[in-house]
Design an enzyme around this catalytic site. Structure first.
Site, PDB file in Angstrom:
ATOM      1  N   ASP A   1       1.895   3.538   3.203  1.00  0.00           N
ATOM      2  CA  ASP A   1       0.783   4.416   2.557  1.00  0.00           C
ATOM      3  C   ASP A   1       1.570   5.484   1.516  1.00  0.00           C
ATOM      4  O   ASP A   1       1.005   5.735   0.256  1.00  0.00           O
ATOM      5  CB  ASP A   1       0.011   5.308   3.646  1.00  0.00           C
TER       6      ASP A   1
ATOM      7  N   GLU B   1     -10.610   3.109   6.628  1.00  0.00           N
ATOM      8  CA  GLU B   1      -9.468   3.941   7.497  1.00  0.00           C
ATOM      9  C   GLU B   1     -10.130   4.788   8.528  1.00  0.00           C
ATOM     10  O   GLU B   1      -9.785   5.260   9.456  1.00  0.00           O
ATOM     11  CB  GLU B   1      -9.109   5.138   6.180  1.00  0.00           C
TER      12      GLU B   1
ATOM     13  N   HIS C   1      -9.802   0.484  -0.741  1.00  0.00           N
ATOM     14  CA  HIS C   1      -9.841   1.610   0.296  1.00  0.00           C
ATOM     15  C   HIS C   1     -10.609   1.853   1.720  1.00  0.00           C
ATOM     16  O   HIS C   1     -11.946   2.171   1.100  1.00  0.00           O
ATOM     17  CB  HIS C   1      -9.346   2.910  -0.053  1.00  0.00           C
TER      18      HIS C   1
ATOM     19  N   HIS D   1       1.378   5.177  -2.265  1.00  0.00           N
ATOM     20  CA  HIS D   1       0.672   6.117  -3.625  1.00  0.00           C
ATOM     21  C   HIS D   1       2.097   6.715  -4.135  1.00  0.00           C
ATOM     22  O   HIS D   1       2.751   7.318  -2.984  1.00  0.00           O
ATOM     23  CB  HIS D   1      -0.425   6.694  -2.677  1.00  0.00           C
TER      24      HIS D   1
ATOM     25  N   ASP E   1       1.980   9.343  -6.120  1.00  0.00           N
ATOM     26  CA  ASP E   1       2.636  10.853  -5.634  1.00  0.00           C
ATOM     27  C   ASP E   1       2.443  11.377  -4.616  1.00  0.00           C
ATOM     28  O   ASP E   1       3.040  12.345  -4.264  1.00  0.00           O
ATOM     29  CB  ASP E   1       0.738  11.611  -5.950  1.00  0.00           C
TER      30      ASP E   1
ATOM     31  N   GLY F   1     -10.287   7.899  -2.122  1.00  0.00           N
ATOM     32  CA  GLY F   1     -10.341   9.103  -1.717  1.00  0.00           C
ATOM     33  C   GLY F   1     -10.966   9.223  -0.606  1.00  0.00           C
ATOM     34  O   GLY F   1     -11.718   8.218   0.364  1.00  0.00           O
TER      35      GLY F   1
ATOM     36  N   HIS G   1       0.883  -1.000  -0.283  1.00  0.00           N
ATOM     37  CA  HIS G   1      -0.041  -0.003   0.110  1.00  0.00           C
ATOM     38  C   HIS G   1       1.249   1.371   0.057  1.00  0.00           C
ATOM     39  O   HIS G   1       1.053   1.667   0.892  1.00  0.00           O
ATOM     40  CB  HIS G   1      -1.125  -0.067   1.375  1.00  0.00           C
TER      41      HIS G   1
END
Length: 330
Positions: free
Chosen positions: A277, A200, A197, A16, A18, A170, A14
């Site tokens: 993450d 969370e 996701h 990301h 960006d 999102g 997991h």
């Protein structure tokens, strides 16, 4: 124990793109695109402080990296440096996730965006002892499903050529899983593996709905730590949970590392993986994450091995790659 954790083979599922851009490389990419920053200023704009306790503050750190992810060279270079940095701390397999929809500002197609990221990851695989997979993120909150369907269809075309799965990310409170049924019916019809996701934030219904949609993995999933029936279901059906402790503390999902449910999940037999993450935004890496949970929960080598093996088994890697990864644990 930090030295042995650094040497230990690790799996990250997991992460990301960006949120995990290399600072020095990003500075170069921005300079080439006419934006000059000294490294200290850049770090301030791309990383949260240790005392970050707000999701809004956290999300602000994604604005600048996105400027580097609008053209093929920026995407390729960013993906390469992410995998290179992961390999330097003995991550043997890395699943990189990102939403192509956020890289369309200069006219690249979804396929071109995914291909550029894969080119960077392939370069890293050729140079370092790391395997990679791409998870293409759909986004909650698009006005209609068409953008998401476009992304997942492009991902399906590249399944087995770099892409391993898709995901949806999102704001899960504003756009709960109950609204995503049609979208995931199409994902399933396409034969696309997926993670979701969910959980969370404290909304446990999103976890239930994600499981009802057939997911074999949950991104975060921490909301179910108080639901014994749900945990038992995940244990008996081997539904894996991708945990990201530092990120969860920074976004106020819980207050302290001791609140991370990793120990609760493992005791119940739920497969867990430990993840960053967002390496850069959270100012972390996998070695730091493992050190934190070892310090907090006193995990021994057998428990670390369990996390490693479970992470391999719940990954979207091919059977051949999985077998090779299991052999890397000594």
């Amino acid at each position: 124990m930090s030295h042995s954790i650094e040497q230990m083979p690790k799996i990250e599922l997991h992460c990301h793109l960006d949120g995990s851009l290399d600072l020095a490389n990003t500075r170069e990419l921005l300079a080439e695109r006419g934006e000059e920053y000294d490294i200290k200023r850049l770090a301030h704009l791309m990383q949260v402080d240790d005392d970050c306790r707000s999701l809004a503050d956290y999300l602000e750190r994604f604005t600048l990296p996105n400027h580097c992810l609008q053209d093929a060279e920026g995407l390729k270079s960013s993906a390469y440096w992410l995998a290179r940095n992961a390999a330097s701390e003995n991550v043997k397999y890395l699943e990189v996730r990102f939403a192509p929809a956020f890289s369309m500002g200069q006219g690249l197609s979804t396929n071109q965006i995914i291909e550029s990221v894969e080119a960077g990851l392939a370069k890293a695989r050729a140079e370092f002892d790391i395997e990679t997979g791409i998870i293409v993120c759909m986004m909650r909150g698009f006005v209609d499903d068409e953008n998401n369907l476009k992304m997942v269809r492009a991902a399906r075309e590249m399944l087995g050529s770099g892409v391993v799965a898709c995901d949806i990310a999102g704001d899960e409170d504003a756009h709960p899983m109950a609204l995503q049924t049609e979208l995931f019916n199409e994902v399933k019809r396409l034969g696309m593996p997926y993670t979701i996701h969910a959980g969370e934030t404290g909304n446990i219904q999103n976890v239930r709905d994600a499981i009802a949609l057939g997911t074999k993995r949950l991104g975060h999933g921490i909301a179910m730590a108080n639901d014994v029936d749900l945990m038992n279901y995940c244990s008996s059906h081997k539904i894996g949970v991708e945990l990201c402790p530092t990120s969860n503390i920074q976004t106020r999902a819980y207050d302290d590392i001791k609140d991370c449910p990793i120990s609760i999940f493992m005791e119940r037999g739920i497969p867990v993986s430990l993840n960053t993450d967002n390496r850069t935004v959270s100012n972390t890496n996998l070695t730091k994450e493992f050190n934190k949970v070892v310090d907090a929960f006193g995990f021994d080598e057998e428990q670390l091995r369990t996390i490693y093996i479970n992470s391999v088994e719940m990954s979207f890697a091919s059977d051949e790659v999985k077998n090779n990864l299991i052999n890397k644990w000594r």
